[in-house]
Design an enzyme around this catalytic site. Sequence first.
Site, PDB file in Angstrom:
ATOM      1  N   HIS A 190      23.549  36.063 -13.204  1.00 13.29           N
ATOM      2  CA  HIS A 190      24.270  35.835 -11.958  1.00 13.29           C
ATOM      3  C   HIS A 190      23.327  35.264 -10.901  1.00 13.29           C
ATOM      4  O   HIS A 190      22.102  35.344 -11.027  1.00 13.29           O
ATOM      5  CB  HIS A 190      24.898  37.146 -11.482  1.00 13.29           C
ATOM      6  CG  HIS A 190      26.108  37.531 -12.297  1.00 13.29           C
ATOM      7  ND1 HIS A 190      26.849  38.657 -12.048  1.00 13.29           N
ATOM      8  CD2 HIS A 190      26.695  36.908 -13.361  1.00 13.29           C
ATOM      9  CE1 HIS A 190      27.851  38.717 -12.923  1.00 13.29           C
ATOM     10  NE2 HIS A 190      27.774  37.677 -13.731  1.00 13.29           N
ATOM     11  N   GLU A 241      22.463  36.179  -7.932  1.00 11.80           N
ATOM     12  CA  GLU A 241      21.519  37.107  -7.295  1.00 11.80           C
ATOM     13  C   GLU A 241      20.296  37.320  -8.180  1.00 11.80           C
ATOM     14  O   GLU A 241      19.152  37.391  -7.694  1.00 11.80           O
ATOM     15  CB  GLU A 241      22.184  38.476  -7.070  1.00 11.80           C
ATOM     16  CG  GLU A 241      23.435  38.452  -6.204  1.00 11.80           C
ATOM     17  CD  GLU A 241      24.706  38.268  -7.014  1.00 11.80           C
ATOM     18  OE1 GLU A 241      24.721  37.424  -7.940  1.00 11.80           O
ATOM     19  OE2 GLU A 241      25.695  38.949  -6.709  1.00 11.80           O
ATOM     20  N   CYS A 289      28.406  41.927  -8.041  1.00 12.77           N
ATOM     21  CA  CYS A 289      29.184  42.719  -8.999  1.00 12.77           C
ATOM     22  C   CYS A 289      28.547  44.089  -9.200  1.00 12.77           C
ATOM     23  O   CYS A 289      27.359  44.287  -8.979  1.00 12.77           O
ATOM     24  CB  CYS A 289      29.306  41.979 -10.326  1.00 12.77           C
ATOM     25  SG  CYS A 289      27.745  41.821 -11.212  1.00 12.77           S
ATOM     26  N   CYS A 306      24.747  43.429 -10.488  1.00  9.83           N
ATOM     27  CA  CYS A 306      23.810  42.896  -9.489  1.00  9.83           C
ATOM     28  C   CYS A 306      23.498  43.921  -8.413  1.00  9.83           C
ATOM     29  O   CYS A 306      22.411  43.916  -7.838  1.00  9.83           O
ATOM     30  CB  CYS A 306      24.401  41.644  -8.843  1.00  9.83           C
ATOM     31  SG  CYS A 306      24.478  40.268  -9.999  1.00  9.83           S
ATOM     32  N   SER A 310      61.620   3.784 -27.497  1.00  6.85           N
ATOM     33  CA  SER A 310      60.973   2.660 -28.191  1.00  6.85           C
ATOM     34  C   SER A 310      60.283   1.701 -27.218  1.00  6.85           C
ATOM     35  O   SER A 310      59.454   0.896 -27.621  1.00  6.85           O
ATOM     36  CB  SER A 310      61.982   1.907 -29.056  1.00  6.85           C
ATOM     37  OG  SER A 310      63.036   1.457 -28.252  1.00  6.85           O
ATOM     38  N   LEU A 323      47.319  13.382 -24.117  1.00  2.69           N
ATOM     39  CA  LEU A 323      46.906  14.379 -23.118  1.00  2.69           C
ATOM     40  C   LEU A 323      45.443  14.801 -23.251  1.00  2.69           C
ATOM     41  O   LEU A 323      45.087  15.941 -22.967  1.00  2.69           O
ATOM     42  CB  LEU A 323      47.829  15.610 -23.143  1.00  2.69           C
ATOM     43  CG  LEU A 323      49.316  15.342 -22.935  1.00  2.69           C
ATOM     44  CD1 LEU A 323      50.105  16.644 -22.957  1.00  2.69           C
ATOM     45  CD2 LEU A 323      49.573  14.600 -21.621  1.00  2.69           C
ATOM     46  N   ARG A 354      40.184  10.913 -22.611  1.00  3.42           N
ATOM     47  CA  ARG A 354      39.462   9.848 -23.329  1.00  3.42           C
ATOM     48  C   ARG A 354      38.631   8.946 -22.431  1.00  3.42           C
ATOM     49  O   ARG A 354      37.666   8.349 -22.868  1.00  3.42           O
ATOM     50  CB  ARG A 354      40.456   8.953 -24.089  1.00  3.42           C
ATOM     51  CG  ARG A 354      41.338   9.701 -25.037  1.00  3.42           C
ATOM     52  CD  ARG A 354      42.359   8.791 -25.692  1.00  3.42           C
ATOM     53  NE  ARG A 354      43.315   8.203 -24.767  1.00  3.42           N
ATOM     54  CZ  ARG A 354      44.300   8.865 -24.155  1.00  3.42           C
ATOM     55  NH1 ARG A 354      44.433  10.168 -24.326  1.00  3.42           N
ATOM     56  NH2 ARG A 354      45.141   8.233 -23.349  1.00  3.42           N
ATOM     57  N   GLY A 358      57.442  15.258 -16.888  1.00  7.90           N
ATOM     58  CA  GLY A 358      58.031  14.211 -16.083  1.00  7.90           C
ATOM     59  C   GLY A 358      58.581  14.716 -14.763  1.00  7.90           C
ATOM     60  O   GLY A 358      58.298  15.816 -14.322  1.00  7.90           O
ATOM     61  N   LEU A 364      58.236  18.455 -12.873  1.00  5.56           N
ATOM     62  CA  LEU A 364      57.509  18.537 -11.602  1.00  5.56           C
ATOM     63  C   LEU A 364      58.414  19.105 -10.506  1.00  5.56           C
ATOM     64  O   LEU A 364      58.017  19.974  -9.732  1.00  5.56           O
ATOM     65  CB  LEU A 364      56.997  17.147 -11.203  1.00  5.56           C
ATOM     66  CG  LEU A 364      55.842  16.610 -12.065  1.00  5.56           C
ATOM     67  CD1 LEU A 364      55.704  15.097 -11.914  1.00  5.56           C
ATOM     68  CD2 LEU A 364      54.527  17.297 -11.719  1.00  5.56           C
TER      69      LEU A 364
HETATM   70  C1  AOF Z   1      28.011  38.060  -9.062  1.00  9.56           C
HETATM   71  N1  AOF Z   1      27.204  36.976  -9.079  1.00  9.56           N
HETATM   72  O1  AOF Z   1      26.711  34.914  -9.782  1.00  9.56           O
HETATM   73  C2  AOF Z   1      28.742  35.840 -10.505  1.00  9.56           C
HETATM   74  C3  AOF Z   1      29.605  36.976 -10.418  1.00  9.56           C
HETATM   75  O2  AOF Z   1      30.465  38.862 -17.630  1.00  9.56           O
HETATM   76  P1  AOF Z   1      29.593  38.759 -16.426  1.00  9.56           P
HETATM   77  O3  AOF Z   1      28.555  39.842 -16.354  1.00  9.56           O
HETATM   78  O4  AOF Z   1      29.003  37.384 -16.213  1.00  9.56           O
HETATM   79  O5  AOF Z   1      30.534  39.060 -15.146  1.00  9.56           O
HETATM   80  C4  AOF Z   1      31.552  38.168 -14.784  1.00  9.56           C
HETATM   81  C5  AOF Z   1      32.208  38.600 -13.505  1.00  9.56           C
HETATM   82  O6  AOF Z   1      31.224  38.801 -12.497  1.00  9.56           O
HETATM   83  C6  AOF Z   1      33.152  37.542 -12.935  1.00  9.56           C
HETATM   84  O7  AOF Z   1      34.469  37.720 -13.379  1.00  9.56           O
HETATM   85  C7  AOF Z   1      33.041  37.786 -11.445  1.00  9.56           C
HETATM   86  O8  AOF Z   1      33.842  38.868 -11.062  1.00  9.56           O
HETATM   87  C8  AOF Z   1      31.588  38.180 -11.284  1.00  9.56           C
HETATM   88  N2  AOF Z   1      30.776  36.984 -11.098  1.00  9.56           N
HETATM   89  N3  AOF Z   1      29.216  38.028  -9.680  1.00  9.56           N
HETATM   90  O9  AOF Z   1      27.653  39.090  -8.464  1.00  9.56           O
HETATM   91  C9  AOF Z   1      27.517  35.865  -9.768  1.00  9.56           C
HETATM   92  N4  AOF Z   1      29.067  34.747 -11.249  1.00  9.56           N
HETATM   93 ZN    ZN Z   2      26.595  40.004 -10.642  1.00 10.71          ZN
END
Ligand code: AOF
Ligand code: ZN
Length: 322
Positions: free
Chosen positions: A44, A46, A71, A80, A164, A203, A206, A265, A269
Amino acid sequence: MQRCLAIARNGFGRVAPNPMVGAALVRNSRIISEGYHRGYGLAHAEVEAIGRVQSRDLLPCCTLYVSLEPCCHFGKTPPCTELILASNISRVVVAAADPFPKVSGAGIQRLREAGVEVIVGVLEQEARELNRRFFTFHEKKRPYIILKWAQSADRFIDICRTASEPPAKISGLQAHRLSHKWRTEEQAIMVGANTALMDNPRLTARLWSGNNPVRVVQDESNKLPRTLNVFTEEAPTVVLNGSDVSSWMGKLYGNGVQSVIVEGGAKLLQRFIEASLWDEARVFTSPCKLLRGVAAPRISGAVQRESNVGDDVLQVFLNSGW
Ligand code: AOF
Ligand code: ZN
């Protein structure tokens, strides 16, 4: 925080379905270290920023800026919050809370309870806009929905024709290329059964390098022959059978699809527009006139920007706004 958002963008196309995140360590008003989330499953932001500091003794007097709430869960990587606490960082500035259910405020709470000063909401709008697919997916429990079409100057998207005859060429090569680039940027692309039959599109992306999105075809009456180009091996294809826009989007959500670009189409939409289930619409208007044909969808919403793409004019409409 502006710097965090700028470096976070380097992860575009590499981190999904994770968000793009940037972090910076500031000491005496200067950035002494920075980092961003480089790819799905990798460290991450941090961790990158803290890991790059020359001397760990500097950490206690640093402020950590990060564009998403740190997180506090074990995912593919450890929390983190625990690294921040172990580093004795006493001040953290966050742009936006993480909508991911396993975090969702608990990261901020964990830091505060451990005595860290946490400021939330700096450049929040910009941070949410950057990860609008991720935020929409978790908060609205549906993918971020982009509608896309090309119309003539007199607002037709095609001539009236049989399968066609080829579809009318409306926009130019540059617009065509740009729309293939857009395909590489979203997880899924969707069309209606009629378009799959009449245009027989592949879809795929390319005209640009990048991943092909998952192809999604709406086919209420299961009438589509498997010989159509949407069923080639180039990309996976999902067929949706129901008739309700929100249940289709619920299905995609259940499959972890964070964004979808809907390319037609006109009827399909219009159904998204009527259900107000869209976030962005990208409309090319060409200088050519068709005089008669299939009427373009009618959309109301603020034009967020307008630009020239070759001979075409591109308008981007926003529904809810970020
Ligand atoms: C952070 N710093 O740079 C990111 C975060 O599976 P993991 O451990 O990579 O966790 C993914 C989840 O962590 C993601 O869904 C989001 O909630 C958080 N991402 N958090 O502190 C980061 N990329
Ligand atoms: Zn994190």
